[in-house]
Design a protein around this motif. Structure first.
Motif, PDB file in Angstrom:
ATOM      1  N   TYR A  84      -0.381  57.116  26.226  1.00  0.00           N
ATOM      2  CA  TYR A  84      -0.517  56.781  24.802  1.00  0.00           C
ATOM      3  C   TYR A  84       0.476  55.680  24.432  1.00  0.00           C
ATOM      4  O   TYR A  84       0.130  54.703  23.773  1.00  0.00           O
ATOM      5  N   ALA A  85       1.732  55.826  24.868  1.00  0.00           N
ATOM      6  CA  ALA A  85       2.768  54.845  24.537  1.00  0.00           C
ATOM      7  C   ALA A  85       2.438  53.474  25.119  1.00  0.00           C
ATOM      8  O   ALA A  85       2.606  52.442  24.449  1.00  0.00           O
ATOM      9  N   VAL A  86       1.961  53.437  26.351  1.00  0.00           N
ATOM     10  CA  VAL A  86       1.596  52.168  26.989  1.00  0.00           C
ATOM     11  C   VAL A  86       0.418  51.533  26.248  1.00  0.00           C
ATOM     12  O   VAL A  86       0.424  50.336  25.942  1.00  0.00           O
ATOM     13  N   GLU A  87      -0.578  52.340  25.939  1.00  0.00           N
ATOM     14  CA  GLU A  87      -1.769  51.819  25.242  1.00  0.00           C
ATOM     15  C   GLU A  87      -1.413  51.357  23.835  1.00  0.00           C
ATOM     16  O   GLU A  87      -1.908  50.331  23.368  1.00  0.00           O
ATOM     17  N   LEU A  88      -0.525  52.097  23.155  1.00  0.00           N
ATOM     18  CA  LEU A  88      -0.112  51.716  21.805  1.00  0.00           C
ATOM     19  C   LEU A  88       0.637  50.387  21.824  1.00  0.00           C
ATOM     20  O   LEU A  88       0.448  49.554  20.929  1.00  0.00           O
ATOM     21  N   ALA A  89       1.463  50.161  22.835  1.00  0.00           N
ATOM     22  CA  ALA A  89       2.184  48.884  22.934  1.00  0.00           C
ATOM     23  C   ALA A  89       1.199  47.722  23.101  1.00  0.00           C
ATOM     24  O   ALA A  89       1.351  46.673  22.467  1.00  0.00           O
ATOM     25  N   ALA A  90       0.194  47.907  23.939  1.00  0.00           N
ATOM     26  CA  ALA A  90      -0.820  46.862  24.116  1.00  0.00           C
ATOM     27  C   ALA A  90      -1.632  46.677  22.835  1.00  0.00           C
ATOM     28  O   ALA A  90      -1.942  45.544  22.438  1.00  0.00           O
ATOM     29  N   LEU A  91      -1.970  47.774  22.169  1.00  0.00           N
ATOM     30  CA  LEU A  91      -2.715  47.703  20.911  1.00  0.00           C
ATOM     31  C   LEU A  91      -1.894  46.975  19.856  1.00  0.00           C
ATOM     32  O   LEU A  91      -2.426  46.133  19.121  1.00  0.00           O
ATOM     33  N   ARG A  92      -0.615  47.285  19.771  1.00  0.00           N
ATOM     34  CA  ARG A  92       0.263  46.647  18.783  1.00  0.00           C
ATOM     35  C   ARG A  92       0.277  45.133  18.991  1.00  0.00           C
ATOM     36  O   ARG A  92       0.189  44.360  18.035  1.00  0.00           O
ATOM     37  N   PHE A  93       0.347  44.699  20.249  1.00  0.00           N
ATOM     38  CA  PHE A  93       0.322  43.265  20.559  1.00  0.00           C
ATOM     39  C   PHE A  93      -0.982  42.653  20.064  1.00  0.00           C
ATOM     40  O   PHE A  93      -0.981  41.593  19.418  1.00  0.00           O
ATOM     41  N   TRP A  94      -2.112  43.304  20.341  1.00  0.00           N
ATOM     42  CA  TRP A  94      -3.415  42.785  19.941  1.00  0.00           C
ATOM     43  C   TRP A  94      -3.541  42.726  18.419  1.00  0.00           C
ATOM     44  O   TRP A  94      -4.013  41.733  17.859  1.00  0.00           O
ATOM     45  N   VAL A  95      -3.107  43.784  17.738  1.00  0.00           N
ATOM     46  CA  VAL A  95      -3.199  43.818  16.273  1.00  0.00           C
ATOM     47  C   VAL A  95      -2.324  42.721  15.679  1.00  0.00           C
ATOM     48  O   VAL A  95      -2.768  41.960  14.808  1.00  0.00           O
ATOM     49  N   ASP A  96      -1.074  42.619  16.145  1.00  0.00           N
ATOM     50  CA  ASP A  96      -0.145  41.639  15.573  1.00  0.00           C
ATOM     51  C   ASP A  96      -0.549  40.198  15.856  1.00  0.00           C
ATOM     52  O   ASP A  96      -0.408  39.330  14.998  1.00  0.00           O
ATOM     53  N   HIS A  97      -1.055  39.938  17.059  1.00  0.00           N
ATOM     54  CA  HIS A  97      -1.313  38.550  17.444  1.00  0.00           C
ATOM     55  C   HIS A  97      -2.752  38.087  17.249  1.00  0.00           C
ATOM     56  O   HIS A  97      -3.001  36.889  17.268  1.00  0.00           O
ATOM     57  N   LEU A  98      -3.674  38.999  17.081  1.00  0.00           N
ATOM     58  CA  LEU A  98      -5.054  38.567  16.868  1.00  0.00           C
ATOM     59  C   LEU A  98      -5.575  39.043  15.509  1.00  0.00           C
ATOM     60  O   LEU A  98      -5.942  38.234  14.672  1.00  0.00           O
ATOM     61  N   VAL A  99      -5.557  40.330  15.290  1.00  0.00           N
ATOM     62  CA  VAL A  99      -6.175  40.869  14.068  1.00  0.00           C
ATOM     63  C   VAL A  99      -5.450  40.382  12.819  1.00  0.00           C
ATOM     64  O   VAL A  99      -6.077  39.820  11.909  1.00  0.00           O
ATOM     65  N   LEU A 100      -4.136  40.586  12.754  1.00  0.00           N
ATOM     66  CA  LEU A 100      -3.416  40.211  11.538  1.00  0.00           C
ATOM     67  C   LEU A 100      -3.373  38.705  11.330  1.00  0.00           C
ATOM     68  O   LEU A 100      -3.510  38.232  10.207  1.00  0.00           O
TER      69      LEU A 100
END
Length: 194
Positions: A84-100
Motif C-alpha cells: 500500500y505504501a509503495v503504491e501510494l507513493a507512486a500514486l502521489r507522484f502521478w496525482v501531483d505531476h499529472l492530475v493536479l
C-alpha cells in the motif's frame, strides 16, 4: 520479358491547417512519454531498492509464499501495508505531476481540494482507480480513442465526486489562501453501533 515494377506511392501531403494539430499532438505525446519515462524510472529504482534490501529470512519461495506475495487485486485498498505504501507513493507522484498540473482547477467552496488527500481513504480509492484506468486507456493497445474514453468515463466522474461540495474534501480547503484539512466522520457499521 519485362519484370513488373512496383508503383511508388505518392508522398503524403498534409494541409497546412492540419500541421498545427499534428505538431500539438506530437508535442503532447512527447511530454506524456517523458512523464511515463520519469515515472517508470522512479518506480524501477524504488523496486530495485526494495529488492536489494536484506530480508529477515532468505528462505526459498514456495508455492504458499508465492501466493501470499501475489496480491489478489491490484486495487490499492486490497494491498497489505508495505505494498500500500509503495503504491501510494507512486500514486502521489502521478496525482501531483499529472492530475493536479493538468486538471487541478481553482479551489472554491463548490470545488474543494485537500493537499493532504492521501489521508482521505475515499480520495485514495477514487484516485487509484482513476490511475489504473489511465494506465489502461493511455496504452497503445487502447487505440486512438483511449484517452478520450478515459476522460469521459473515468476522469470527469471521479473529479465530480472528489471535488463536489459534499465530497470527501467537504471539510477541507475551500480557499487557496486558507488551507484546511479535516477528516469527516464515517457512518458507524451496525455491528459496532450496539
Amino acid at each position: 520479358m519485362s519484370e513488373p515494377t512496383e508503383a511508388i506511392p505518392e508522398p503524403v501531403r498534409i494541409p497546412d491547417h492540419d500541421l498545427d494539430d499534428l505538431a500539438a499532438t506530437v508535442s503532447r505525446l512527447v511530454a506524456e512519454n517523458r512523464t511515463h519515462g520519469q515515472l517508470l524510472d522512479r518506480l524501477t529504482s524504488e523496486g530495485a531498492e526494495m529488492q536489494s534490501a536484506p530480508s529477515e529470512q532468505a528462505a526459498p519461495a514456495s508455492e504458499d509464499t508465492q501466493e501470499e506475495t501475489d496480491p489478489s487485486s491490484v486495487f490499492i485498498l486490497a494491498l497489505d501495508d508495505e505494498a500500500y505504501a509503495v503504491e501510494l507513493a507512486a500514486l502521489r507522484f502521478w496525482v501531483d505531476h499529472l492530475v493536479l498540473r493538468t486538471y487541478g482547477r481553482e479551489v472554491t467552496t463548490s470545488r474543494p481540494w485537500c493537499q493532504q488527500w492521501s489521508e482521505h481513504p475515499e480520495a485514495v480509492a477514487r484516485l487509484h482507480a482513476l490511475w489504473l484506468a489511465w494506465q489502461q486507456f493511455t496504452d497503445v493497445e487502447a487505440g486512438l480513442a483511449g484517452p478520450s474514453i478515459w476522460h469521459r468515463d473515468h476522469l470527469d466522474p471521479a473529479l465530480l465526486q472528489l471535488r463536489s461540495a459534499d465530497g470527501p474534501f467537504a471539510a477541507c480547503t475551500t480557499s487557496a489562501a486558507r488551507p484546511n484539512h479535516r477528516l469527516l466522520a464515517s457512518p458507524v457499521p451496525a455491528s459496532e453501533a450496539a
